[in-house]
Design a protein around this motif. Sequence first.
Motif, PDB file in Angstrom:
ATOM      1  N   MET A   1       5.568  -3.256  15.921  1.00 53.62           N
ATOM      2  CA  MET A   1       5.794  -2.615  14.634  1.00 53.62           C
ATOM      3  C   MET A   1       6.504  -3.570  13.680  1.00 53.62           C
ATOM      4  O   MET A   1       6.161  -3.654  12.493  1.00 53.62           O
ATOM      5  N   LEU A   2       7.466  -4.318  14.199  1.00 59.49           N
ATOM      6  CA  LEU A   2       8.187  -5.288  13.374  1.00 59.49           C
ATOM      7  C   LEU A   2       7.250  -6.374  12.861  1.00 59.49           C
ATOM      8  O   LEU A   2       7.318  -6.766  11.687  1.00 59.49           O
ATOM      9  N   ALA A   3       6.353  -6.856  13.709  1.00 63.98           N
ATOM     10  CA  ALA A   3       5.384  -7.868  13.290  1.00 63.98           C
ATOM     11  C   ALA A   3       4.469  -7.319  12.196  1.00 63.98           C
ATOM     12  O   ALA A   3       4.145  -8.018  11.231  1.00 63.98           O
ATOM     13  N   GLU A   4       4.044  -6.069  12.335  1.00 60.81           N
ATOM     14  CA  GLU A   4       3.188  -5.447  11.320  1.00 60.81           C
ATOM     15  C   GLU A   4       3.928  -5.315   9.997  1.00 60.81           C
ATOM     16  O   GLU A   4       3.363  -5.572   8.925  1.00 60.81           O
ATOM     17  N   LEU A   5       5.197  -4.920  10.071  1.00 57.96           N
ATOM     18  CA  LEU A   5       5.992  -4.785   8.845  1.00 57.96           C
ATOM     19  C   LEU A   5       6.210  -6.138   8.174  1.00 57.96           C
ATOM     20  O   LEU A   5       6.171  -6.242   6.944  1.00 57.96           O
ATOM     21  N   ASP A   6       6.444  -7.170   8.981  1.00 61.16           N
ATOM     22  CA  ASP A   6       6.598  -8.514   8.418  1.00 61.16           C
ATOM     23  C   ASP A   6       5.323  -8.952   7.700  1.00 61.16           C
ATOM     24  O   ASP A   6       5.381  -9.545   6.617  1.00 61.16           O
ATOM     25  N   ALA A   7       4.168  -8.652   8.295  1.00 65.78           N
ATOM     26  CA  ALA A   7       2.892  -9.009   7.668  1.00 65.78           C
ATOM     27  C   ALA A   7       2.707  -8.240   6.360  1.00 65.78           C
ATOM     28  O   ALA A   7       2.290  -8.816   5.344  1.00 65.78           O
ATOM     29  N   LYS A   8       3.041  -6.955   6.372  1.00 61.84           N
ATOM     30  CA  LYS A   8       2.923  -6.153   5.146  1.00 61.84           C
ATOM     31  C   LYS A   8       3.865  -6.660   4.074  1.00 61.84           C
ATOM     32  O   LYS A   8       3.514  -6.717   2.892  1.00 61.84           O
ATOM     33  N   ARG A   9       5.076  -7.044   4.466  1.00 62.61           N
ATOM     34  CA  ARG A   9       6.046  -7.562   3.508  1.00 62.61           C
ATOM     35  C   ARG A   9       5.518  -8.854   2.881  1.00 62.61           C
ATOM     36  O   ARG A   9       5.620  -9.061   1.672  1.00 62.61           O
ATOM     37  N   SER A  10       4.949  -9.708   3.691  1.00 67.41           N
ATOM     38  CA  SER A  10       4.399 -10.961   3.195  1.00 67.41           C
ATOM     39  C   SER A  10       3.259 -10.699   2.214  1.00 67.41           C
ATOM     40  O   SER A  10       3.187 -11.326   1.144  1.00 67.41           O
ATOM     41  N   GLN A  11       2.383  -9.774   2.553  1.00 70.28           N
ATOM     42  CA  GLN A  11       1.276  -9.429   1.661  1.00 70.28           C
ATOM     43  C   GLN A  11       1.787  -8.837   0.356  1.00 70.28           C
ATOM     44  O   GLN A  11       1.280  -9.160  -0.731  1.00 70.28           O
ATOM     45  N   LEU A  12       2.798  -7.993   0.454  1.00 61.97           N
ATOM     46  CA  LEU A  12       3.353  -7.373  -0.744  1.00 61.97           C
ATOM     47  C   LEU A  12       4.038  -8.409  -1.624  1.00 61.97           C
ATOM     48  O   LEU A  12       3.904  -8.377  -2.852  1.00 61.97           O
ATOM     49  N   THR A  13       4.740  -9.341  -1.008  1.00 61.63           N
ATOM     50  CA  THR A  13       5.384 -10.407  -1.768  1.00 61.63           C
ATOM     51  C   THR A  13       4.343 -11.228  -2.521  1.00 61.63           C
ATOM     52  O   THR A  13       4.517 -11.541  -3.702  1.00 61.63           O
ATOM     53  N   THR A  14       3.245 -11.549  -1.862  1.00 56.69           N
ATOM     54  CA  THR A  14       2.166 -12.292  -2.502  1.00 56.69           C
ATOM     55  C   THR A  14       1.573 -11.502  -3.666  1.00 56.69           C
ATOM     56  O   THR A  14       1.347 -12.047  -4.755  1.00 56.69           O
ATOM     57  N   THR A  15       1.357 -10.223  -3.452  1.00 52.67           N
ATOM     58  CA  THR A  15       0.813  -9.370  -4.514  1.00 52.67           C
ATOM     59  C   THR A  15       1.765  -9.309  -5.702  1.00 52.67           C
ATOM     60  O   THR A  15       1.339  -9.415  -6.862  1.00 52.67           O
ATOM     61  N   LEU A  16       3.047  -9.149  -5.428  1.00 47.18           N
ATOM     62  CA  LEU A  16       4.028  -9.090  -6.516  1.00 47.18           C
ATOM     63  C   LEU A  16       4.090 -10.402  -7.286  1.00 47.18           C
ATOM     64  O   LEU A  16       4.237 -10.394  -8.516  1.00 47.18           O
ATOM     65  N   LEU A  17       3.967 -11.520  -6.587  1.00 45.23           N
ATOM     66  CA  LEU A  17       3.952 -12.815  -7.278  1.00 45.23           C
ATOM     67  C   LEU A  17       2.733 -12.944  -8.180  1.00 45.23           C
ATOM     68  O   LEU A  17       2.825 -13.460  -9.300  1.00 45.23           O
ATOM     69  N   ARG A  18       1.585 -12.459  -7.703  1.00 45.69           N
ATOM     70  CA  ARG A  18       0.377 -12.498  -8.532  1.00 45.69           C
ATOM     71  C   ARG A  18       0.546 -11.622  -9.770  1.00 45.69           C
ATOM     72  O   ARG A  18       0.171 -12.006 -10.884  1.00 45.69           O
ATOM     73  N   ILE A  19       1.109 -10.433  -9.582  1.00 46.04           N
ATOM     74  CA  ILE A  19       1.327  -9.521 -10.713  1.00 46.04           C
ATOM     75  C   ILE A  19       2.312 -10.148 -11.700  1.00 46.04           C
ATOM     76  O   ILE A  19       2.101 -10.101 -12.918  1.00 46.04           O
ATOM     77  N   GLU A  20       3.369 -10.739 -11.178  1.00 41.92           N
ATOM     78  CA  GLU A  20       4.357 -11.380 -12.043  1.00 41.92           C
ATOM     79  C   GLU A  20       3.723 -12.509 -12.855  1.00 41.92           C
ATOM     80  O   GLU A  20       3.985 -12.646 -14.052  1.00 41.92           O
ATOM     81  N   GLY A  21       2.854 -13.285 -12.217  1.00 38.54           N
ATOM     82  CA  GLY A  21       2.160 -14.355 -12.923  1.00 38.54           C
ATOM     83  C   GLY A  21       1.248 -13.811 -14.013  1.00 38.54           C
ATOM     84  O   GLY A  21       1.205 -14.353 -15.128  1.00 38.54           O
ATOM     85  N   ALA A  22       0.536 -12.747 -13.704  1.00 41.52           N
ATOM     86  CA  ALA A  22      -0.347 -12.129 -14.696  1.00 41.52           C
ATOM     87  C   ALA A  22       0.462 -11.578 -15.874  1.00 41.52           C
ATOM     88  O   ALA A  22       0.059 -11.716 -17.036  1.00 41.52           O
ATOM     89  N   MET A  23       1.598 -10.975 -15.579  1.00 43.12           N
ATOM     90  CA  MET A  23       2.455 -10.449 -16.653  1.00 43.12           C
ATOM     91  C   MET A  23       2.958 -11.583 -17.534  1.00 43.12           C
ATOM     92  O   MET A  23       3.004 -11.451 -18.763  1.00 43.12           O
ATOM     93  N   GLN A  24       3.317 -12.704 -16.922  1.00 45.53           N
ATOM     94  CA  GLN A  24       3.804 -13.846 -17.689  1.00 45.53           C
ATOM     95  C   GLN A  24       2.718 -14.385 -18.615  1.00 45.53           C
ATOM     96  O   GLN A  24       2.977 -14.694 -19.775  1.00 45.53           O
ATOM     97  N   VAL A  25       1.499 -14.468 -18.114  1.00 50.17           N
ATOM     98  CA  VAL A  25       0.383 -14.932 -18.945  1.00 50.17           C
ATOM     99  C   VAL A  25       0.198 -13.994 -20.136  1.00 50.17           C
ATOM    100  O   VAL A  25       0.032 -14.443 -21.283  1.00 50.17           O
ATOM    101  N   LEU A  26       0.230 -12.692 -19.877  1.00 47.54           N
ATOM    102  CA  LEU A  26       0.058 -11.726 -20.972  1.00 47.54           C
ATOM    103  C   LEU A  26       1.195 -11.819 -21.978  1.00 47.54           C
ATOM    104  O   LEU A  26       0.978 -11.725 -23.195  1.00 47.54           O
ATOM    105  N   ARG A  27       2.422 -12.021 -21.498  1.00 49.77           N
ATOM    106  CA  ARG A  27       3.560 -12.180 -22.428  1.00 49.77           C
ATOM    107  C   ARG A  27       3.360 -13.409 -23.308  1.00 49.77           C
ATOM    108  O   ARG A  27       3.642 -13.375 -24.512  1.00 49.77           O
TER     109      ARG A  27
END
Length: 69
Positions: free
Chosen positions: A22-48
């Motif tokens: 379960m911990l390994a699965e959560l770590d993988a989800k956290r990593s995926q979420l971090t990547t997604t948030l970085l992509r969203i942050e980059g897109a927001m910066q471009v729009l700004r």
Amino acid sequence: MKDVIEQRLGALQAEYEAGQKMLAELDAKRSQLTTTLLRIEGAMQVLREMLASERPATDNVTNDAKAAR
């Protein structure tokens, strides 16, 4: 008594392994979420930046319209 201890040990080992999985699965989800948030942050910066580059042109049009009155 030994049988009870072995059963308990087996149960605890199974619970531990399930927790590790379960911990390994959560770590993988956290990593995926971090990547997604970085992509969203980059897109927001471009729009700004796009908005910021549009503002001076819009302000000039507005100022020109006011001057023409």
